[in-house]
Scaffold this motif. Structure first.
Motif, mmCIF file in Angstrom:
data_model
loop_
_atom_site.group_PDB
_atom_site.id
_atom_site.type_symbol
_atom_site.label_atom_id
_atom_site.label_comp_id
_atom_site.label_asym_id
_atom_site.label_seq_id
_atom_site.Cartn_x
_atom_site.Cartn_y
_atom_site.Cartn_z
ATOM 1 N N ALA A 1 11.954 13.408 -0.438
ATOM 2 C CA ALA A 1 13.120 12.576 -0.154
ATOM 3 C C ALA A 1 13.548 11.794 -1.396
ATOM 4 O O ALA A 1 14.750 11.623 -1.657
ATOM 5 C CB ALA A 1 12.810 11.624 0.998
ATOM 6 N N LEU A 2 12.587 11.312 -2.160
ATOM 7 C CA LEU A 2 12.904 10.604 -3.393
ATOM 8 C C LEU A 2 13.609 11.516 -4.390
ATOM 9 O O LEU A 2 14.599 11.126 -5.026
ATOM 10 C CB LEU A 2 11.623 10.038 -4.013
ATOM 11 N N ARG B 1 0.824 -1.206 0.000
ATOM 12 C CA ARG B 1 0.000 0.000 0.000
ATOM 13 C C ARG B 1 0.856 1.253 0.000
ATOM 14 O O ARG B 1 0.604 2.209 -0.740
ATOM 15 C CB ARG B 1 -0.931 -0.009 1.221
ATOM 16 N N SER B 2 1.878 1.289 0.840
ATOM 17 C CA SER B 2 2.821 2.401 0.919
ATOM 18 C C SER B 2 4.078 1.883 1.607
ATOM 19 O O SER B 2 4.014 0.918 2.384
ATOM 20 C CB SER B 2 2.225 3.588 1.686
ATOM 21 N N PRO B 3 5.232 2.485 1.355
ATOM 22 C CA PRO B 3 6.477 1.943 1.898
ATOM 23 C C PRO B 3 6.652 2.264 3.382
ATOM 24 O O PRO B 3 6.447 3.394 3.820
ATOM 25 C CB PRO B 3 7.549 2.637 1.054
ATOM 26 N N GLY B 4 7.045 1.241 4.163
ATOM 27 C CA GLY B 4 7.400 1.464 5.555
ATOM 28 C C GLY B 4 8.750 2.149 5.661
ATOM 29 O O GLY B 4 9.496 2.263 4.672
ATOM 30 N N GLY B 5 9.102 2.578 6.850
ATOM 31 C CA GLY B 5 10.321 3.350 7.051
ATOM 32 C C GLY B 5 11.583 2.644 6.609
ATOM 33 O O GLY B 5 12.413 3.215 5.878
ATOM 34 N N ARG B 6 11.769 1.385 7.019
ATOM 35 C CA ARG B 6 12.989 0.655 6.670
ATOM 36 C C ARG B 6 13.064 0.391 5.178
ATOM 37 O O ARG B 6 14.122 0.558 4.557
ATOM 38 C CB ARG B 6 13.047 -0.667 7.436
ATOM 39 N N VAL B 7 11.960 -0.016 4.580
ATOM 40 C CA VAL B 7 11.950 -0.273 3.144
ATOM 41 C C VAL B 7 12.218 1.015 2.375
ATOM 42 O O VAL B 7 12.978 1.026 1.398
ATOM 43 C CB VAL B 7 10.605 -0.897 2.717
ATOM 44 N N PHE B 8 11.607 2.107 2.811
ATOM 45 C CA PHE B 8 11.807 3.376 2.117
ATOM 46 C C PHE B 8 13.277 3.791 2.150
ATOM 47 O O PHE B 8 13.821 4.267 1.145
ATOM 48 C CB PHE B 8 10.929 4.457 2.748
ATOM 49 N N GLU B 9 13.943 3.607 3.285
ATOM 50 C CA GLU B 9 15.369 3.946 3.374
ATOM 51 C C GLU B 9 16.192 3.064 2.444
ATOM 52 O O GLU B 9 17.167 3.521 1.837
ATOM 53 C CB GLU B 9 15.855 3.815 4.814
ATOM 54 N N LYS B 10 15.819 1.790 2.313
ATOM 55 C CA LYS B 10 16.522 0.910 1.383
ATOM 56 C C LYS B 10 16.340 1.372 -0.057
ATOM 57 O O LYS B 10 17.264 1.282 -0.876
ATOM 58 C CB LYS B 10 16.022 -0.527 1.549
ATOM 59 N N VAL B 11 15.139 1.842 -0.376
ATOM 60 C CA VAL B 11 14.890 2.370 -1.712
ATOM 61 C C VAL B 11 15.780 3.580 -1.974
ATOM 62 O O VAL B 11 16.432 3.682 -3.029
ATOM 63 C CB VAL B 11 13.406 2.745 -1.887
ATOM 64 N N LEU B 12 15.832 4.506 -1.039
ATOM 65 C CA LEU B 12 16.660 5.702 -1.208
ATOM 66 C C LEU B 12 18.123 5.326 -1.395
ATOM 67 O O LEU B 12 18.832 5.886 -2.242
ATOM 68 C CB LEU B 12 16.504 6.626 0.001
ATOM 69 N N ASP B 13 18.602 4.372 -0.614
ATOM 70 C CA ASP B 13 19.990 3.925 -0.715
ATOM 71 C C ASP B 13 20.257 3.316 -2.089
ATOM 72 O O ASP B 13 21.285 3.605 -2.724
ATOM 73 C CB ASP B 13 20.278 2.907 0.390
ATOM 74 N N ALA B 14 19.329 2.491 -2.567
ATOM 75 C CA ALA B 14 19.496 1.865 -3.877
ATOM 76 C C ALA B 14 19.489 2.902 -4.992
ATOM 77 O O ALA B 14 20.264 2.809 -5.957
ATOM 78 C CB ALA B 14 18.388 0.834 -4.104
ATOM 79 N N VAL B 15 18.638 3.882 -4.887
ATOM 80 C CA VAL B 15 18.577 4.944 -5.899
ATOM 81 C C VAL B 15 19.923 5.661 -5.988
ATOM 82 O O VAL B 15 20.452 5.904 -7.084
ATOM 83 C CB VAL B 15 17.454 5.941 -5.569
ATOM 84 N N ALA C 1 17.188 12.072 -3.415
ATOM 85 C CA ALA C 1 18.039 10.892 -3.617
ATOM 86 C C ALA C 1 18.421 10.700 -5.081
ATOM 87 O O ALA C 1 19.384 9.984 -5.377
ATOM 88 C CB ALA C 1 17.338 9.648 -3.099
ATOM 89 N N GLY C 2 17.666 11.317 -6.002
ATOM 90 C CA GLY C 2 17.983 11.192 -7.416
ATOM 91 C C GLY C 2 16.890 10.613 -8.274
ATOM 92 O O GLY C 2 17.081 10.369 -9.468
ATOM 93 N N VAL C 3 15.709 10.367 -7.689
ATOM 94 C CA VAL C 3 14.571 9.903 -8.483
ATOM 95 C C VAL C 3 14.116 11.009 -9.420
ATOM 96 O O VAL C 3 14.001 12.175 -9.021
ATOM 97 C CB VAL C 3 13.418 9.457 -7.563
ATOM 98 N N THR C 4 13.870 10.653 -10.666
ATOM 99 C CA THR C 4 13.424 11.617 -11.675
ATOM 100 C C THR C 4 11.911 11.714 -11.727
ATOM 101 O O THR C 4 11.346 12.793 -11.880
ATOM 102 C CB THR C 4 13.945 11.211 -13.068
#
Length: 354
Positions: free
Chosen positions: A156-157, A117-131, A160-163
């Motif tokens: 935040a996205l 449904r929406s990203p939790g805190g830990r998952v969201f941080e992993k996404v930012l790191d991967a980006v 991190a570099g999300v377009t």
């Protein structure tokens, strides 16, 4: 009906004018012998804004299944009995391997998707790191599809570099309750608005062939236009066994092409991407879809296989189109250089040919 109506719709689109609803319905309801003229008129609009360039996107399902939503079309839904891989957020190394492949396939955009449904805190941080890691490694635009987002998450996205961020409206406001009950059409609109407010490019489209009416098809496009969405993925329902819509069969290649033509008339300057279901529903007419649309996914989708990359590149080349680089210029070089002659593919879903 003659080609004069379709050319009139092209003229209106180039002038920034909306067609009447009756004319929009006429596009979807036209006889098959009108299809070549419709495609020719849609091509006029597409060529004006995009020339003969084709933009490629590469999709990574970075977290599969485990979703609390009840979307009837989705094999990752909590109600789905479909046999799919289910896994939490991929390790960074796996994501970087996928980004390497996206770059090798000459994709301009790397699309990272997680279920839920929406990203939790830990998952969201992993996404930012991967980006950040992907941006440091490749000249790729990054699209994130993470579900419902807050304004802070959208900012935040971007940092991190999300377009761009993808969040599909999926269908019209009227038909949404027939598709899902765990969120509303307004929930999805709110996320698109948050993305736009954060200064990110908006990517939002729909899934066609879910039993919606012609007016629902039109209303979805008008909602995307009102939101000033820049990139529009047009998915065609793959009725996956085990999902609530496993028995829905409303599409054939000509219906898909008419929808793409209509969306080019209603969304003249937008990037229109033929997304999920392209291979299953357009079949031998896939190249024709590039005359109204200007973008495709190369590689696989979330839980279903796409065509072999070489076959897609050959289709683009044989139809006289050229690849587009991440900065929007025609690709200069041999797009086949890093593509093997063949590589193993899982079979596409088998559907009854209509």
């Amino acid at each position: 009906m003659t080609s004069s109506l379709w050319n009139s719709l092209a003229d209106q689109a180039l002038a920034g004018e909306l067609p009447t609803r009756d004319d929009a319905r006429a596009v979807l309801q036209a006889a098959d012998d009108q299809l070549p003229a419709q495609i020719a008129a849609a091509w006029r609009v597409r060529h004006h804004f995009w020339g003969n360039r084709v933009r490629l996107h590469f999709l990574l399902n970075a977290q599969s299944g485990l979703c609390p939503e009840d979307c009837g079309y989705c094999s990752q839904s909590k109600l789905s009995l479909a046999e799919i891989d289910k896994y939490p957020m991929l390790a960074r190394e796996r994501i970087l391997e996928a980004a390497d492949r996206a770059a090798a396939l000459k994709a301009g955009t790397f699309c990272m998707v997680i279920s839920g449904r929406s990203p939790g805190g830990r998952v969201f941080e992993k996404v930012l790191d991967a980006v950040r890691e992907v941006k440091a490694r490749h000249d790729l635009k990054i699209c994130a599809c993470l579900g419902l987002l807050t304004e802070a998450q959208a900012h935040a996205l971007k940092d991190a570099g999300v377009t761009q961020v993808n969040h599909n409206l999926n269908t019209s406001a009227r038909y949404t309750p027939e598709v899902v009950t765990t969120h509303t059409f307004e929930d999805r609109v709110a996320t698109v608005e948050q993305v736009r407010a954060a200064g990110l490019k908006t990517c939002s489209g729909g899934i066609l062939g879910m039993g919606e009416t012609d007016d629902d098809v039109i209303d979805l496009a008008l909602a995307l236009r009102a939101l000033e969405v820049k990139s529009v993925p047009v998915n065609f329902l793959i009725p996956v066994p085990g999902t609530a819509m496993a028995d829905v069969r409303t599409l054939d290649p000509r219906r898909c092409l008419r929808i793409l033509c209509l969306y080019r008339f209603l969304l003249p300057s937008q990037e229109i991407r033929i997304a999920g279901g392209r291979e299953v529903h357009l079949r031998s007419l896939q190249a024709m879809g590039l005359y109204p649309a200007n973008s495709i996914f190369i590689g696989d989708y979330l839980t279903t296989q796409g065509a072999a990359a070489r076959a897609d590149l050959e289709m683009i080349r044989d139809a006289g189109f050229v690849l587009e680089t991440p900065d929007g210029a025609p690709f200069d070089g041999d797009p086949f250089a890093a593509i093997p002659e063949s590589y193993p593919r899982a079979p596409l879903p088998l559907l009854e040919v209509r």
